[in-house]
Write a protein that holds these residues in place. Structure first.
Motif, PDB file in Angstrom:
ATOM      1  N   VAL A  65       4.990   2.695   3.440  1.00  0.00           N
ATOM      2  CA  VAL A  65       5.791   3.633   4.233  1.00  0.00           C
ATOM      3  C   VAL A  65       5.567   3.393   5.729  1.00  0.00           C
ATOM      4  CG1 VAL A  65       6.095   6.078   4.829  1.00  0.00           C
ATOM      5  CG2 VAL A  65       5.902   5.390   2.429  1.00  0.00           C
ATOM      6  N   ASP A 114      -5.599   2.064  10.250  1.00  0.00           N
ATOM      7  CA  ASP A 114      -5.662   2.085   8.784  1.00  0.00           C
ATOM      8  C   ASP A 114      -7.094   1.726   8.386  1.00  0.00           C
ATOM      9  OD1 ASP A 114      -3.331   1.814   6.376  1.00  0.00           O
ATOM     10  OD2 ASP A 114      -5.289   0.974   5.874  1.00  0.00           O
ATOM     11  N   SER A 170      -2.573   8.460  -0.809  1.00  0.00           N
ATOM     12  CA  SER A 170      -2.089   7.882  -2.066  1.00  0.00           C
ATOM     13  C   SER A 170      -0.608   8.137  -2.238  1.00  0.00           C
ATOM     14  CB  SER A 170      -2.788   8.552  -3.245  1.00  0.00           C
ATOM     15  OG  SER A 170      -4.153   8.334  -3.148  1.00  0.00           O
ATOM     16  N   ASN A 171       0.041   7.225  -2.943  1.00  0.00           N
ATOM     17  CA  ASN A 171       1.432   7.487  -3.327  1.00  0.00           C
ATOM     18  C   ASN A 171       1.520   7.709  -4.830  1.00  0.00           C
ATOM     19  OD1 ASN A 171       1.250   4.976  -4.358  1.00  0.00           O
ATOM     20  ND2 ASN A 171       2.633   3.997  -2.916  1.00  0.00           N
TER      21      ASN A 171
END
Ligand code: NAD
Length: 302
Positions: free
Chosen positions: A13, A35, A81-82
């Motif tokens: 994303v 990140d 998390s996705n």
């Protein structure tokens, strides 16, 4: 002051957003990447900077740290998390709320005073937690909300009636999740009710497809990211260019003490004003249900 953006969470994303920004004329001067995977974002920054010779923008991309939030105009969060196949957005709540507590703390330690733009799911809960953990005024905390769902809706209606998506006045509102719904009673094309263009059956099919889009994409390719990348770029330009455009973002609803999506005026102040669409009886039940779903999820975290 430079138009600096800090992006926290540079996975599918985050990087789709970054690539959308690079591909559009935008007022962004600098995009700073954060990140846990440092090596990956070094590579991402190199790759994106190699676009600049041919892109319409002047964005310079680099790896940074939380200290960069001190003078950032916008902090975008796509960390966490996705959904796995079969998982709902709400299933991510425990993992992502812990991640958010530490991220917002690290951002605020650096006296950030800009606008938060949240993409992580469950979206409305993460937006609410950002507001509570940061203590910023509500206009400065925005969730991407149902901008993506609304884009999906406009695409599907457009296919059915042969009018370009931009000319369709319709919104998905409520939770960015399973309780979201289309406010059909006020949806129109050229001030003419969508009922003149679509049957009840069409509307049902379209609404189902919008609600299930993420599940269907995840089943096929593991994650969804281009659509949300474009939505985040659009919200960014509304803020930096002080556009006063209407977007169905998630923001604080004081009366119900939740973050939830309604159309809103977005400009340099963030959410300038939430617009509450007049709803019919059925839709009123649906928005109350959405509010309760989000409220219960927030209680789970608290
Ligand atoms: P991803 O796994 O590809 O990327 C997540 C990134 O976050 C990873 O690079 C990871 O290293 C990083 N990360 C994790 N914890 C971190 C921390 N504490 N600090 C900094 N970085 C951290 O996932 P994705 O596909 O990019 O999805 C990200 C989120 O966006 C998910 O919650 C997903 O459900 C959500 N999403 C939202 C929408 C929407 O409409 N709002 C659409 C699609 C996906």
């Amino acid at each position: 002051m430079k138009n600096k953006i800090v992006l926290i969470g540079c996975g599918n994303v985050g990087m789709s957003y970054a690539y959308a920004l690079i591909n559009q004329y935008s007022y962004v001067d600098e995009l700073v990447l954060i990140d846990l995977n440092k090596e990956r974002i070094e590579g991402e920054a190199m790759d994106l900077n190699h676009c600049l010779a041919y892109s319409p923008t002047r964005v310079f991309v680099r790896v940074g740290s939380y200290e960069d939030c001190r003078d950032a105009r916008i902090v975008v969060i796509a960390a966490g998390s996705n959904q796995e196949v079969g998982e709902t957005r709400m299933d991510l709540i425990n993992k992502n709320s812990k991640i958010f507590k530490s991220i917002i703390n690290d951002v605020m330690k650096n006296n950030f005073d800009g606008i938060f733009l949240v993409a992580t799911n469950p979206l409305d809960v993460m937006t609410y937690l950002t507001l509570k953990y940061s203590n910023l005024p509500p206009n400065k905390v925005i969730g991407s909300g149902t901008t993506l769902d609304t884009a999906r809706l406009k695409y599907l209606v457009s296919n059915k009636v042969g009018v370009r998506p931009k000319d369709i006045q319709a919104y998905v509102i409520g939770e960015h999740g399973d309780s979201e719904f289309v406010a059909w009673s006020n949806a129109n094309i050229a001030l003419t009710s969508l009922d003149s263009f679509l049957t009840e059956e069409d509307k049902k099919e379209i609404e189902e497809e919008v609600r299930n889009s993420a599940y269907e994409i995840i089943k096929r390719k593991g994650a969804t990211y281009y659509g949300i990348g474009m939505c985040l770029a659009r919200i960014t330009s509304a803020i930096l260019e002080d556009k006063n455009i209407i977007l169905p973002v998630s923001s604080y609803d004081k009366e119900n003490d939740v973050c939830i999506s309604t159309p809103a005026i977005v400009n340099m102040n963030g959410v300038q004003e939430k617009i509450f669409i007049p709803l019919d009886e059925e839709e009123t039940k649906k928005i109350i249900n959405s509010i309760n779903v989000i409220k219960n999820a927030i209680k789970e975290v608290e």
